[in-house]
Design an enzyme around this catalytic site. Sequence first.
Site, PDB file in Angstrom:
ATOM      1  CE  LYS A   1      56.337 -32.260  24.799  1.00 36.58           C
ATOM      2  NZ  LYS A   1      55.284 -31.307  25.242  1.00 36.58           N
TER       3      LYS A   1
ATOM      4  CG  HIS B   1      53.387 -29.633  18.748  1.00 37.47           C
ATOM      5  ND1 HIS B   1      54.162 -29.972  19.412  1.00 37.47           N
ATOM      6  CD2 HIS B   1      52.240 -30.164  19.345  1.00 37.47           C
ATOM      7  CE1 HIS B   1      53.757 -30.738  20.625  1.00 37.47           C
ATOM      8  NE2 HIS B   1      52.609 -30.811  20.451  1.00 37.47           N
TER       9      HIS B   1
ATOM     10  CE  LYS C   1      53.913 -27.211  22.738  1.00 37.98           C
ATOM     11  NZ  LYS C   1      52.849 -27.468  22.039  1.00 37.98           N
TER      12      LYS C   1
ATOM     13  CG  ASP D   1      60.741  -4.714  22.867  1.00 39.90           C
ATOM     14  OD1 ASP D   1      59.929  -4.481  22.316  1.00 39.90           O
ATOM     15  OD2 ASP D   1      60.745  -4.461  24.227  1.00 39.90           O
TER      16      ASP D   1
ATOM     17  CG  ASP E   1      78.067 -37.120  30.110  1.00 39.11           C
ATOM     18  OD1 ASP E   1      77.483 -38.144  30.852  1.00 39.11           O
ATOM     19  OD2 ASP E   1      78.690 -37.253  29.163  1.00 39.11           O
TER      20      ASP E   1
ATOM     21  CG  HIS F   1      52.740 -30.834  28.155  1.00 38.26           C
ATOM     22  ND1 HIS F   1      52.822 -29.770  27.419  1.00 38.26           N
ATOM     23  CD2 HIS F   1      52.213 -31.970  27.037  1.00 38.26           C
ATOM     24  CE1 HIS F   1      52.480 -29.723  25.994  1.00 38.26           C
ATOM     25  NE2 HIS F   1      52.149 -31.198  25.784  1.00 38.26           N
TER      26      HIS F   1
END
Length: 409
Positions: free
Chosen positions: A116, A299, A301, A306, A121, A114
């Site tokens: 991404k 969608h 996450k 603080d 380089d 899952h």
Amino acid sequence: MNPTRWTRGNDLQLLENGEEFFPRVFEAIAGAREEVVLETFILFEDKVGLDLHAALLAAARRGVQVDVTIDGFGSPDLSERFVGTLCEAGVRVHVFDPGLRLFGWRTNMLRRMHRKIVVVDAQLAFVGGINYSADHLMDYGPQAKQDYAVQIRGPLVGDIHRFVHAMLAEGTRRQQGVRRWFRHRPLLRKRARALPPAGDAQAMLVTRDNVRHPNDIERYYRLAIRAARERVTIANAYFFPGYRLIRELRRAAGRGVQVRLILQGEPDMPIVTMAARMLYHHLVHAGVEVYEYCERPLHGKVALVDDQWATVGSSNLDPLSLALNLEANVLIHDRAFNRTLRARLDHLVDTACRPIDRDTIGEPTRWQLLRSFVVFHVLRRYPSWLGSLPRHQPQLEPAGPPQVREAAP
């Protein structure tokens, strides 16, 4: 390999939605000189996928080493032409656990890749929750997704680069013809040199897998919430965490910390909101502020604690992400980044969220109390139940004919 160590001297930029993310990634690939490594759960053959396809083809044709890893469940329907032209140009396309279909049903639903991640380089990296699909663009319409990623320069890129290559090596070491390529590593060692500072932020890559690091992302969430003194804000698409994380949220609210949850109000999957709402009585009555984002599907996450700690990544706070999937988050200690993320989340709350309070949820019925009690205590035990399921090793299969390159002498 899981390089869980803080590195100083990083520059991190928050990218919101496909409008900010895709141009940065495609520009980076267009400027690549030596290498592009890309991992994604979803790659669709729509306008975004075709733009990525064109960028990867152009990079490979000018001699850039390109590795693309897609998930067999998340990206099941790419055409032979789409994949074949990449392979013909020299792109190594890897599929994580393609799985088999049984009477038309996919059998590979659990323990997905899952993550991404993009590394270009060994100098520039991207980590987040945004897939390569048109539903991450506003012009997709009411179902366009709200999401985030982070662009990274500095020493942390070296850690991310080593991680993605370790995953490639581990996942493909049994493939015919690939063993020899992975024994030739002088070019990779050169690219993995220590990078100079690019900014002032401390940051760390935290991943979860099903072997050595099954609880790392959740553990860092709980540590940050436990240390909170002023505020905790979590924006998460799929919220159904374990008992210990809920306990930390309730305890933080109990000691006077402002705890805010931004969850889906217009879900892409209705069962997600139904599950989260089972927890509302426990959270709201403990002083946790709950908001549902209602403009379009959430969608994201991301979270902040603080005025310094933040995280952006691929991991939801649900059983799949916390106990099954392979995930990657970046943790950040930086006041400027925290301030930027807080402003973006405050804007969501102020303009596109409805508050869920005691008046909204009303007094619970006996059935609701019983159901919530059962759900609440099931949360205490699901990580151990799910952990007993058969575990995937990171196994990749090549898409198209194997592409084997000898390293330069």
